[in-house]
Each structure stands twice: as structure tokens, then as C-alpha cells.
Scaffold this active site. Sequence first.
Site, short mmCIF file in Angstrom:
data_model
loop_
_atom_site.label_atom_id
_atom_site.label_comp_id
_atom_site.label_asym_id
_atom_site.label_seq_id
_atom_site.Cartn_x
_atom_site.Cartn_y
_atom_site.Cartn_z
N SER A 123 155.33 15.53 -58.09
CA SER A 123 155.93 15.30 -57.48
C SER A 123 157.68 15.78 -58.02
O SER A 123 157.07 17.16 -58.89
CB SER A 123 156.27 14.64 -56.82
OG SER A 123 157.46 14.27 -55.90
N ASP A 188 148.43 17.33 -47.96
CA ASP A 188 150.49 16.68 -48.16
C ASP A 188 150.96 17.14 -47.14
O ASP A 188 151.51 18.55 -46.71
CB ASP A 188 150.11 17.34 -49.22
CG ASP A 188 151.59 16.59 -49.99
OD1 ASP A 188 152.32 16.58 -49.34
OD2 ASP A 188 151.41 16.59 -51.44
N HIS A 217 150.11 12.74 -50.40
CA HIS A 217 151.34 13.13 -51.70
C HIS A 217 151.20 12.11 -52.56
O HIS A 217 151.37 12.60 -53.52
CB HIS A 217 152.75 13.23 -50.76
CG HIS A 217 153.99 13.44 -52.26
ND1 HIS A 217 154.02 15.07 -52.53
CD2 HIS A 217 154.40 13.08 -52.01
CE1 HIS A 217 154.73 15.35 -52.99
NE2 HIS A 217 155.38 14.15 -53.40
#
Length: 270
Positions: A123, A188, A217
Site C-alpha cells: 500500500s 480492491d 486491499h
Amino acid sequence: MGNVTSSVAAKFAFFPPAPATYEVVREGGGDGRLFMTGVSPDKNVEVHLLETKAGNRIAAAFWRHPVARFTLLYSHGNAADLGQMVDLFLELRAHLRVNIMSYDYSGYGASTGKEDLILYGQSVGSGPTLHLAARLQKLRGVVLHSAILSGIRVLYPVKVTFWFDIFKNIDKIRQVSCPVLVIHGTADDIVDWSHGKRLWELSKEKYDPLWVKGGGHCNLETYPEYIRHLRKFISAMEKHSLSKQQKQSNAPASTITEVKHNKCLRFGLK
């Protein structure tokens, strides 16, 4: 433009767990060994407090595997600290047979020899990962997990990178010269799958990506193909490393002498 900047800052503001899930203390006080409270003791873990130029302390830990060929430098995602990542790190260390090195960003957790290195960015952790990868020339590989193209591009489908964007991954990926594995969930809803797809397309040396069907995610680690694909990647990097060593050992003596001579000139040696 100010509104755009504010939106990006709000979207990518860092949210460390409050309170922190651990503290770093010294064993017996004084000069004893550092360890993390709230985490099961592990003789193969080294804990460090690193001083930055700004005078902050960064907590970092090194999980050692006895027969590791590689060290994974893991930049974790938002809203987590090292204490919450320990279980995953232990799983990765066991299944992949790698050392794990990770650290907490400023405000997270307790933060105020030669290694074959693989950088891992999850991320927002893809930002520091690609920043390093674009600068280091002798990496074994890079893993981008639910990565972003840039901060602005998560919010708007812009075609250019703005100067105030703190995550310029779309530009830096083009400077990475080692194999790149991209892992992204097709469902996601935080960072669209198109980000991972585009980063993979822009990679110079592409490794087979892992598109986790239905993956979100923050849950890709729960899919069995996650560990399987990572293990396959680590194995490929080991073979790549051995192949490279064999080629170098079979190089003509004149070539090896020339390489050593050029290195000496570079460092001002004779």
C-alpha cells in the site's frame, strides 16, 4: 489546486494505531538487549532504535532465518505498526525462508554485512520501497503489494504527476532495474487494481504478477495463492542469483581484471 492538495493529504494521512501495540525497552536496563514488549520473545529477533537526522528515533526489527538466502525489507501499510505485523512476518520467514527487516514510520509504534536484498512495499509502503529501488542498483527483486501509482491518481484519473504528490511511484518504477513482482486484488476498493496493472506494465524486468480474484486491499495474505506465489518468486530469485554467479565465475580472466580495474578507478584506488 489547494483543494486537491488537501484531499490528497486527507486520503493519505498516516494513521498510526493509538495506543501503540508495543514499546521498545532494554533488558535489565542499562546496556541490555533491546526487545519489544507485548510480542512473544524470539531469540532470532534483533530490535533497534535508529536515530534520524531530524533527531527522531525509528524502531526497526530484524527477524533472522538460520538458512536465509535473502532479506526482505518490508515497508508496511497504513494504520499498522510492527507489533501488529509480527504474525505475518513470522509466517513469511517460515514459508519463504528469508530474513525479514521492517521498521515503523515516524509516529508509529516506538518510533519518534552484506545482504541479498528484496524490497517489499505494501500500500503506502510502496512509496519508500520504490524510492529506494530507483536508487539502489544491486537489488535481487521488488515486491509491490496493493501498490499505488501516485497519491493523486488514487483520487483522480490524471495524466501527469504533480510536484506536491508525495508518492511518485509511476515515475520511479521506470528506474528500477531488478525483477518486479506485483500483487493486487481485483476487488480492491481502496486502490483500484488498475494501479497494480500499470506498475507491472511499466516495470523493466517483469515477473509473473499475482492478480488475486476477489481480493481486497487488506486481506490478500489470507488467500493460499499469496504464499505460493511469493515462494515461487523467492525460488526464481535464488536461481537467478546462482546463474549470475556462475556466469561471473566462467568469465575470462581478462574480463574479470578489467572489471576490477574499472571499480578501482571509480573509487580512486590503484
